[in-house]
Design an enzyme around this catalytic site. Structure first.
Site, short mmCIF file in Angstrom:
data_model
loop_
_atom_site.label_atom_id
_atom_site.label_comp_id
_atom_site.label_asym_id
_atom_site.label_seq_id
_atom_site.Cartn_x
_atom_site.Cartn_y
_atom_site.Cartn_z
N CYS A 7 -6.06 -0.78 -12.58
CA CYS A 7 -5.81 0.44 -13.37
C CYS A 7 -7.18 0.15 -14.48
O CYS A 7 -7.36 -1.07 -14.84
CB CYS A 7 -4.75 1.00 -14.01
SG CYS A 7 -3.51 1.16 -12.56
N ARG A 12 -11.99 0.68 -11.64
CA ARG A 12 -11.03 -0.03 -11.18
C ARG A 12 -9.89 1.00 -10.71
O ARG A 12 -8.83 0.37 -10.37
CB ARG A 12 -10.35 -0.36 -12.78
CG ARG A 12 -11.43 -1.39 -13.31
CD ARG A 12 -10.97 -1.72 -14.77
NE ARG A 12 -9.74 -2.69 -14.48
CZ ARG A 12 -9.97 -3.91 -14.65
NH1 ARG A 12 -10.89 -4.52 -14.79
NH2 ARG A 12 -8.80 -4.80 -14.34
N TRP A 62 -4.98 3.63 -10.60
CA TRP A 62 -4.95 3.30 -9.19
C TRP A 62 -3.38 3.29 -8.78
O TRP A 62 -2.63 2.26 -9.17
CB TRP A 62 -5.66 1.99 -9.08
CG TRP A 62 -5.70 1.89 -7.40
CD1 TRP A 62 -6.77 2.25 -6.66
CD2 TRP A 62 -4.86 1.19 -6.47
NE1 TRP A 62 -6.39 1.65 -5.08
CE2 TRP A 62 -5.37 1.20 -5.37
CE3 TRP A 62 -3.71 0.29 -6.87
CZ2 TRP A 62 -4.60 0.26 -4.30
CZ3 TRP A 62 -2.90 -0.65 -5.90
CH2 TRP A 62 -3.43 -0.28 -4.49
N ASN A 69 -1.14 -1.53 -16.74
CA ASN A 69 -2.15 -1.98 -15.36
C ASN A 69 -1.16 -3.16 -14.84
O ASN A 69 -0.77 -3.97 -15.64
CB ASN A 69 -3.68 -2.34 -15.87
CG ASN A 69 -3.99 -2.91 -14.75
OD1 ASN A 69 -3.75 -2.74 -13.60
ND2 ASN A 69 -5.19 -3.89 -14.77
N GLY A 70 -0.75 -2.86 -13.76
CA GLY A 70 0.14 -3.98 -13.18
C GLY A 70 1.22 -3.56 -12.37
O GLY A 70 1.49 -2.10 -12.13
N GLU A 75 -18.91 -8.92 7.45
CA GLU A 75 -19.08 -7.94 5.97
C GLU A 75 -19.75 -6.69 6.58
O GLU A 75 -19.28 -5.83 5.59
CB GLU A 75 -20.06 -8.96 5.14
CG GLU A 75 -20.73 -8.39 4.05
CD GLU A 75 -19.61 -8.13 3.15
OE1 GLU A 75 -18.31 -8.49 3.21
OE2 GLU A 75 -19.78 -7.57 1.90
N LYS A 89 -18.18 -3.32 4.80
CA LYS A 89 -19.04 -2.36 4.01
C LYS A 89 -18.95 -0.98 4.64
O LYS A 89 -18.62 0.04 4.00
CB LYS A 89 -20.62 -2.79 3.94
CG LYS A 89 -20.90 -3.82 3.30
CD LYS A 89 -20.54 -3.57 1.80
CE LYS A 89 -19.26 -3.96 1.28
NZ LYS A 89 -18.83 -5.23 0.88
N GLU A 106 -15.37 0.71 4.27
CA GLU A 106 -14.57 1.06 3.03
C GLU A 106 -15.44 2.20 2.42
O GLU A 106 -14.78 2.97 1.64
CB GLU A 106 -14.45 -0.18 2.41
CG GLU A 106 -16.07 -0.78 1.87
CD GLU A 106 -15.74 -2.13 0.87
OE1 GLU A 106 -14.74 -1.95 0.25
OE2 GLU A 106 -16.64 -3.00 0.94
N HIS A 161 -13.92 -11.08 25.40
CA HIS A 161 -12.61 -11.18 25.50
C HIS A 161 -11.66 -10.27 24.88
O HIS A 161 -10.34 -10.23 24.80
CB HIS A 161 -12.17 -12.49 24.53
CG HIS A 161 -12.73 -13.69 25.27
ND1 HIS A 161 -12.57 -14.62 26.42
CD2 HIS A 161 -13.99 -14.46 24.65
CE1 HIS A 161 -13.35 -15.36 26.63
NE2 HIS A 161 -14.21 -15.26 25.52
N LYS A 179 -11.75 -1.70 -7.51
CA LYS A 179 -12.54 -2.80 -7.71
C LYS A 179 -12.06 -4.09 -7.61
O LYS A 179 -12.25 -5.04 -6.81
CB LYS A 179 -13.63 -2.64 -8.91
CG LYS A 179 -14.61 -3.55 -8.88
CD LYS A 179 -15.72 -3.61 -7.87
CE LYS A 179 -16.89 -4.54 -8.01
NZ LYS A 179 -17.40 -4.84 -6.72
O1 M6R Z 1 -13.12 -9.49 -7.09
P1 M6R Z 1 -12.66 -10.33 -5.90
O2 M6R Z 1 -14.13 -10.83 -5.31
O3 M6R Z 1 -11.71 -11.25 -5.82
O4 M6R Z 1 -12.25 -9.02 -4.98
C1 M6R Z 1 -12.14 -9.32 -3.53
C2 M6R Z 1 -11.90 -8.02 -2.57
O5 M6R Z 1 -11.06 -7.21 -3.13
C3 M6R Z 1 -13.44 -7.43 -2.48
O6 M6R Z 1 -14.04 -8.24 -2.23
C4 M6R Z 1 -13.11 -6.11 -1.79
O7 M6R Z 1 -12.97 -6.89 -0.43
C5 M6R Z 1 -14.27 -5.42 -2.05
N1 M6R Z 1 -14.13 -3.99 -2.15
C6 M6R Z 1 -15.30 -5.48 -0.69
O8 M6R Z 1 -16.56 -4.55 -0.90
#
Ligand code: M6R
Length: 611
Positions: free
Chosen positions: A2, A27, A73, A99-100, A484, A488, A491, A507, A606
């Site tokens: 958050c 966040r 969040w 936050n937490g 990756e 992308k 998400e 496979h 994030k």
């Molecule tokens: O801040 P970090 O790099 O530790 O975060 C890791 C993942 O949460 C982050 O890379 C997440 O997968 C992204 N949303 C991907 O785009």
């Protein structure tokens, strides 16, 4: 997870809080709220984005010079008006943003209910507010003491800000696990989850440490541990540029960050590559290089996109430095009783530097005596402070939830690290070293060239925006890029996508292929080129649609694929840096065309500061 912002000073708090929440919205964004104190504590909160909160509050004439705001969040309780923060204690003495996660909230709640407390929300935060109030009334203690005694009973993680109606001239902030930064002005203080809401007012900040509690008055800050020991604050200077946290004419932060990559990669190089291109110097690692020279094994720990960068790192380090590498998800590593030796080198990779699972894995590795290095983007975040040494990626603030420039910056650091170690170990000649560095520093210009062709990506996005599934294939260095690319797409566009090593397709995944399945194949010229051409043929034989990322001038794949997207030729070891860019653009345009909220995809945040 958050976003938290607080203010105490001489200015109107409302605009500072609303603007701060806008900056922190990446966040978490399922509900938002503010509380401003002016004789009484007025709370405004509801489900939805900060813009909606602003819309409903802007005409309410909110005045006061002390206040706090939160963008959520959800963890405990669905996103709705009631579960939104700030939360009040039962007798409205305390107001809390958090936050937490308070892990023992259920037990604490039961005890408070037995003492007559009633709860209106489903959150763990309301439990904390009531616990503080209960101790305050029962113990007849000050707000500061009540907070301290309450936090001693809490199991879990928190970054919190608290206002007390009976002691209206202060904010109390405390941290365990979830980050908090305090900005120091003249007769005013700011507090926030990160420095983005603070940077336009001051560049003097204090990063709160775990188990620290700050009592913040207009002209005084007292910092103590949870055991009530005085702490001398360390003041840091922010170097963040305000432009870096604005969209600067781009429609979305994600697009801006994709386009920033030539600049951000150059920033990652800065000061680390000699003018003659014959030496790489990662200053943050110099003291422990002899230890790395002796390493029998490197374990890379990360989550999400950073984990994909870690996989590229594995290929690079094993090829150039011949040190065995294992790549682990933070969440698995921390719970699976891994074998960790004292002479292991752990590399933790994280954009935010706050990912809870990565942090927990670091502390496990440290407890076993391993040396831990960090590769992080956010300066002053928790991971750089928890590790023995490290390298900042210097990509600048990444606001879009989907990571783009952070990935290329992480891969750039890992590439420099692998080349540097290979040269130190005399596995690479001076001449090869210079050639590799020359190839690496040419990358930003090659990315510029890819970005110039962005209209082409739009065209392909238009054709496949309604697909329900995508497959991404790559081999060698390009397999992590396939992962990756798939991440992308899923998400931000909510299209199901899978990444596979191209040869693995036979496979299992091949069963999915039909004339509706777009298959993105990353097939630049490298030692697997012939093999991946065969994989493309296998897809075409099953009527799959092939979108191939190829080396400029490729004529072979052009004959087989439905679409080709060209990238400039480069050494195959650094091809992840170029080939990932088309995948970022493709995902971006598909998501925009599907009407998705690119910068704030549903259910995500994030930085994942909870397990
Ligand atoms: O801040 P970090 O790099 O530790 O975060 C890791 C993942 O949460 C982050 O890379 C997440 O997968 C992204 N949303 C991907 O785009």
């Amino acid at each position: 997870m958050c976003g938290i912002v607080g203010y105490i000073g001489f200015r109107e708090a409302y605009p500072i809080l609303i603007n701060g929440l806008k900056r922190l919205e990446y966040r978490g964004y399922d509900s938002a709220g503010i509380a401003v104190m002016n004789g009484t504590t007025n709370i405004y909160k509801h489900k939805g984005k900060v813009a909606e909160l602003e819309e409903t509050t802007r005409t309410k004439n909110i005045h006061g010079t002390i206040g706090m705001g939160h963008t959520r969040w959800a963890t405990h309780g669905v996103p709705n008006d009631i579960n939104a923060h700030p939360h009040s204690s039962q007798h409205a003495i305390f107001t809390v943003i958090h936050n937490g996660i308070i892990e023992n909230y259920a037990k604490l709640k039961e005890k408070l209910e037995a003492r007559g407390y009633k709860f209106v929300s489903d959150t763990d935060t309301e439990v904390l507010a009531n616990l503080i109030e209960y101790i305050y009334i029962k113990g007849e203690v000050s707000a500061e003491i009540a907070v301290r005694l309450a936090l001693a009973k809490v199991v879990g993680a928190y970054g919190i800000v608290i206002m007390c109606q009976n002691e209206p001239e202060q904010l109390i902030a405390a941290r365990k696990g979830s980050p908090l930064v305090i900005g120091i002005g003249n007769n005013e203080y700011f507090v926030a989850s990160d420095a983005t809401p603070i940077v336009e007012y001051t560049n003097s900040v204090i990063y709160l440490n775990n188990d620290n509690i700050a009592v913040i008055k207009r002209n005084e800050l007292t910092l103590k541990t949870i055991e009530n020991l005085q702490v001398t604050p360390t003041v840091h200077k922010l170097t963040m540029d305000i432009d870096a946290i604005e969209k600067n004419g781009f429609e979305h932060f994600m697009l801006k960050e994709i386009f920033e990559q030539p600049r951000s990669i150059n920033d990652t190089f800065r000061g680390r590559i000699s003018p003659l291109l014959d030496e790489i110097r990662l200053g943050g690692l110099m003291d422990i290089l002899p230890k790395i020279d002796q390493a029998k094994r490197i374990i890379i720990i990360a989550c999400g996109t950073s984990w994909h960068a870690g996989l590229v790192g594995e290929y690079l380090i094993e090829e150039f430095a011949r040190i065995p590498v294992e790549v682990e998800y933070g969440s698995e590593f921390r719970y699976r009783n891994p074998i960790i030796n004292k002479d292991d080198i752990i590399i933790a990779i994280s954009q935010s530097g706050e990912t809870a699972d990565t942090l927990a894995a670091i502390s496990l590795a440290k407890s076993k005596g391993a040396t831990v290095l960090g590769i992080c983007n956010v300066v002053g975040s928790s991971i750089p402070r928890e590790t023995h040494a490290g390298v900042y990626t210097h990509a600048g603030p990444e606001i879009g939830v989907a990571s783009t420039k952070a990935f290329t910056a992480q891969v750039t650091v890992l590439t420099m690290f692998a080349f540097m170690m290979g040269h130190r170990k005399k596995l690479i000649s001076n001449q090869q070293y210079k050639q590799l560095i020359t190839d690496l520093v040419a990358i930003p210009q090659k990315i510029e060239h890819i970005l110039e062709m962005h209209q082409e990506y739009k065209r392909i996005a238009e054709l496949y925006k309604d697909a329900t599934n995508f497959l991404y294939l790559g081999r060698g260095y390009l397999f992590p890029v396939a992962l990756e690319g798939a991440l992308k797409l899923k998400e931000i566009s909510y299209i199901h996508a899978e990444g596979y090593p191209a040869a693995e397709m036979k496979h299992g995944p091949i069963a999915l292929i039909d004339n509706k399945m777009p298959v993105v194949v990353i097939a630049t010229r490298d030692k697997s080129y012939e093999k991946i051409c065969s994989n493309i043929q296998e897809v075409k034989a099953r009527k799959g649609i092939v979108i191939a990322i190829v080396t400029e001038g490729d004529t072979v794949i052009k004959q087989m694929a439905d679409h080709v997207l060209e990238v400039p030729a480069t050494n195959e070891a650094i091809a992840p840096l170029t080939t990932v860019v088309p995948l970022q653009l493709l995902s971006y345009y598909i998501a925009v065309m599907r009407g998705c909220n690119v910068d704030q995809p549903r259910n995500l945040a994030k930085s994942v500061t909870v397990e």
